[in-house]
Design an enzyme around this catalytic site. Sequence first.
Site, PDB file in Angstrom:
ATOM      1  N   LYS A 185       0.022   4.791   8.693  1.00  0.00           N
ATOM      2  CA  LYS A 185       0.760   5.131   7.465  1.00  0.00           C
ATOM      3  C   LYS A 185      -0.191   5.374   6.296  1.00  0.00           C
ATOM      4  CE  LYS A 185       1.809   1.670   5.055  1.00  0.00           C
ATOM      5  NZ  LYS A 185       1.278   0.884   3.925  1.00  0.00           N
TER       6      LYS A 185
ATOM      7  N   THR B 149       0.860  -1.194   0.000  1.00  0.00           N
ATOM      8  CA  THR B 149       0.000   0.000   0.000  1.00  0.00           C
ATOM      9  C   THR B 149       0.894   1.240   0.000  1.00  0.00           C
ATOM     10  OG1 THR B 149      -1.677  -1.167   1.279  1.00  0.00           O
ATOM     11  CG2 THR B 149      -1.864   1.233   1.160  1.00  0.00           C
TER      12      THR B 149
ATOM     13  N   LYS C  44      -7.069   1.940  -3.172  1.00  0.00           N
ATOM     14  CA  LYS C  44      -6.677   1.329  -1.897  1.00  0.00           C
ATOM     15  C   LYS C  44      -6.735   2.345  -0.748  1.00  0.00           C
ATOM     16  CE  LYS C  44      -4.995  -1.185   1.271  1.00  0.00           C
ATOM     17  NZ  LYS C  44      -5.914  -2.043   2.022  1.00  0.00           N
TER      18      LYS C  44
HETATM   19  N1  LIG Z   1      -1.939  -6.831   7.272  1.00  0.00           N
HETATM   20  C1  LIG Z   1      -3.007  -6.408   6.603  1.00  0.00           C
HETATM   21  O1  LIG Z   1      -4.155  -6.676   7.015  1.00  0.00           O
HETATM   22  C2  LIG Z   1      -2.879  -5.618   5.331  1.00  0.00           C
HETATM   23  C3  LIG Z   1      -3.997  -5.556   4.504  1.00  0.00           C
HETATM   24  C4  LIG Z   1      -3.917  -4.846   3.286  1.00  0.00           C
HETATM   25  C5  LIG Z   1      -2.740  -4.198   2.961  1.00  0.00           C
HETATM   26  N2  LIG Z   1      -1.673  -4.242   3.817  1.00  0.00           N
HETATM   27  C6  LIG Z   1      -0.448  -3.549   3.392  1.00  0.00           C
HETATM   28  O2  LIG Z   1       0.426  -4.551   2.936  1.00  0.00           O
HETATM   29  C7  LIG Z   1       1.783  -4.183   3.224  1.00  0.00           C
HETATM   30  C8  LIG Z   1       2.423  -5.269   4.091  1.00  0.00           C
HETATM   31  O3  LIG Z   1       1.687  -5.373   5.289  1.00  0.00           O
HETATM   32  P1  LIG Z   1       1.949  -6.517   6.366  1.00  0.00           P
HETATM   33  O4  LIG Z   1       0.789  -6.488   7.290  1.00  0.00           O
HETATM   34  O5  LIG Z   1       2.339  -7.768   5.695  1.00  0.00           O
HETATM   35  O6  LIG Z   1       3.189  -5.870   7.134  1.00  0.00           O
HETATM   36  P2  LIG Z   1       4.408  -6.564   7.896  1.00  0.00           P
HETATM   37  O7  LIG Z   1       4.013  -7.890   8.440  1.00  0.00           O
HETATM   38  O8  LIG Z   1       4.912  -5.533   8.840  1.00  0.00           O
HETATM   39  O9  LIG Z   1       5.473  -6.820   6.737  1.00  0.00           O
HETATM   40  C9  LIG Z   1       6.196  -5.760   6.173  1.00  0.00           C
HETATM   41  C10 LIG Z   1       7.263  -6.318   5.258  1.00  0.00           C
HETATM   42  O10 LIG Z   1       8.065  -5.250   4.764  1.00  0.00           O
HETATM   43  C11 LIG Z   1       9.447  -5.540   5.043  1.00  0.00           C
HETATM   44  N3  LIG Z   1      10.195  -4.304   5.196  1.00  0.00           N
HETATM   45  C12 LIG Z   1       9.901  -3.230   5.975  1.00  0.00           C
HETATM   46  N4  LIG Z   1      10.810  -2.257   5.819  1.00  0.00           N
HETATM   47  C13 LIG Z   1      11.727  -2.738   4.920  1.00  0.00           C
HETATM   48  C14 LIG Z   1      12.885  -2.189   4.323  1.00  0.00           C
HETATM   49  N5  LIG Z   1      13.315  -0.961   4.650  1.00  0.00           N
HETATM   50  N6  LIG Z   1      13.566  -2.943   3.427  1.00  0.00           N
HETATM   51  C15 LIG Z   1      13.120  -4.192   3.113  1.00  0.00           C
HETATM   52  N7  LIG Z   1      12.026  -4.767   3.641  1.00  0.00           N
HETATM   53  C16 LIG Z   1      11.329  -4.033   4.524  1.00  0.00           C
HETATM   54  C17 LIG Z   1       9.403  -6.356   6.312  1.00  0.00           C
HETATM   55  O11 LIG Z   1      10.624  -7.036   6.496  1.00  0.00           O
HETATM   56  P3  LIG Z   1      11.031  -7.573   7.977  1.00  0.00           P
HETATM   57  O12 LIG Z   1      10.326  -8.891   8.109  1.00  0.00           O
HETATM   58  O13 LIG Z   1      12.492  -7.654   7.932  1.00  0.00           O
HETATM   59  O14 LIG Z   1      10.517  -6.535   8.957  1.00  0.00           O
HETATM   60  C18 LIG Z   1       8.227  -7.283   5.961  1.00  0.00           C
HETATM   61  O15 LIG Z   1       8.606  -8.286   5.051  1.00  0.00           O
HETATM   62  C19 LIG Z   1       1.715  -2.812   3.894  1.00  0.00           C
HETATM   63  O16 LIG Z   1       1.887  -1.826   2.911  1.00  0.00           O
HETATM   64  C20 LIG Z   1       0.294  -2.774   4.458  1.00  0.00           C
HETATM   65  O17 LIG Z   1      -0.164  -1.445   4.587  1.00  0.00           O
HETATM   66  C21 LIG Z   1      -1.719  -4.954   4.988  1.00  0.00           C
END
Ligand SMILES: NC(=O)c1ccc[n+]([C@@H]2O[C@H](COP(=O)([O-])OP(=O)(O)OC[C@H]3O[C@@H](n4cnc5c(N)ncnc54)[C@H](OP(=O)(O)O)[C@@H]3O)[C@@H](O)[C@H]2O)c1
Length: 291
Positions: A239, A96, A171
């Site tokens: 965010k 996102t 989104k």
């Molecule tokens: N969870 C939900 O319900 C949901 C639903 C729709 C959309 N989203 C969106 O989908 C995306 C991922 O969400 P998530 O819930 O899966 O989040 P998450 O579990 O916090 O995963 C974030 C990912 O990004 C990586 N990352 C963060 N900073 C980084 C950097 N500087 N360089 C390389 N990798 C980095 C993290 O690596 P590490 O493992 O090393 O931290 C992890 O693989 C976000 O944009 C969120 O807004 C989430």
Amino acid sequence: MRIGFVGLGIMGSRMAARLLGQGHELAVWNRTAGKAAPLAARGARAAPSPAEAARDAEVLFSMLSTPEAVRESAVARPDTFLPSLRPGRIWADCTTVDPASCRAMAREAAARGVRFVEAPVAGSLLPAERGELVFLAGGEAADVEEVRPLLLAMGKKVVHGGPVGAGSAMKLAVNILLGGAMTSFAEALRLGSALGVPRATLFEALLGVPAAAPFLAGKRRKIEEGEYGAEFPLRWLHKDLHLAATAAYAEGIALPVTNAMKELLALAAGAGLGEQDISAVCAFLQRGKLP
Ligand SMILES: NC(=O)c1ccc[n+]([C@@H]2O[C@H](COP(=O)([O-])OP(=O)(O)OC[C@H]3O[C@@H](n4cnc5c(N)ncnc54)[C@H](OP(=O)(O)O)[C@@H]3O)[C@@H](O)[C@H]2O)c1
């Protein structure tokens, strides 16, 4: 198909598992390397860098946290994935982000002859696990069509909104609805409890009405048990509302309610709830009462 997948957090790990389950050949990379282990145990190749995850990929998916994380992993550091994707291949970013960042990444891709599709998702942990996400896509129609079967391996629907930027726009709009539903539910609970209605009765009253978003029922157990392990981390909703607010600023429009929600989430994150689920905003609002 040979697929690269970068970012194995809550969402990415489950999306990559769906692709693997469909028989695709996966090379995966995550900043915290240990998160690749469960997928490697199921046959994915754990790549040592984003560049290695992309090298042989016909399609590269990214599911990272923020626009900055996408930029860092795609182009800004050594061993990033964009320079090692071959010309003509597709990069589909599911993170996102805001439309302006998305268009900047599309330009970086185009400069290397790589086709760019944005495909952020509606749906959380369980829909990701079950392959029930909704993809909100932007990009050239032919490119979106090419990745559609892969998106439908991870989701139940693809909405193509138009050129790059349209997916992020949809989104961010969806997350205004999500934030509004979650934060107003937290306030409704707060008022009802303060006025003496038992918690269980309140849940019965609030969750049954058409004004309540359907996803809130799935948060009931978390709120009742005070167990806020993240399905959607609160800091990412903060965010997203910030990205919506900056996109609105760039367009010269006002989003007063979104900005209020954003600040509430900033306070909750500042109180240590950022890595908890968005429903932890209910716990945050239960704190404090004027003397
Ligand atoms: N969870 C939900 O319900 C949901 C639903 C729709 C959309 N989203 C969106 O989908 C995306 C991922 O969400 P998530 O819930 O899966 O989040 P998450 O579990 O916090 O995963 C974030 C990912 O990004 C990586 N990352 C963060 N900073 C980084 C950097 N500087 N360089 C390389 N990798 C980095 C993290 O690596 P590490 O493992 O090393 O931290 C992890 O693989 C976000 O944009 C969120 O807004 C989430």
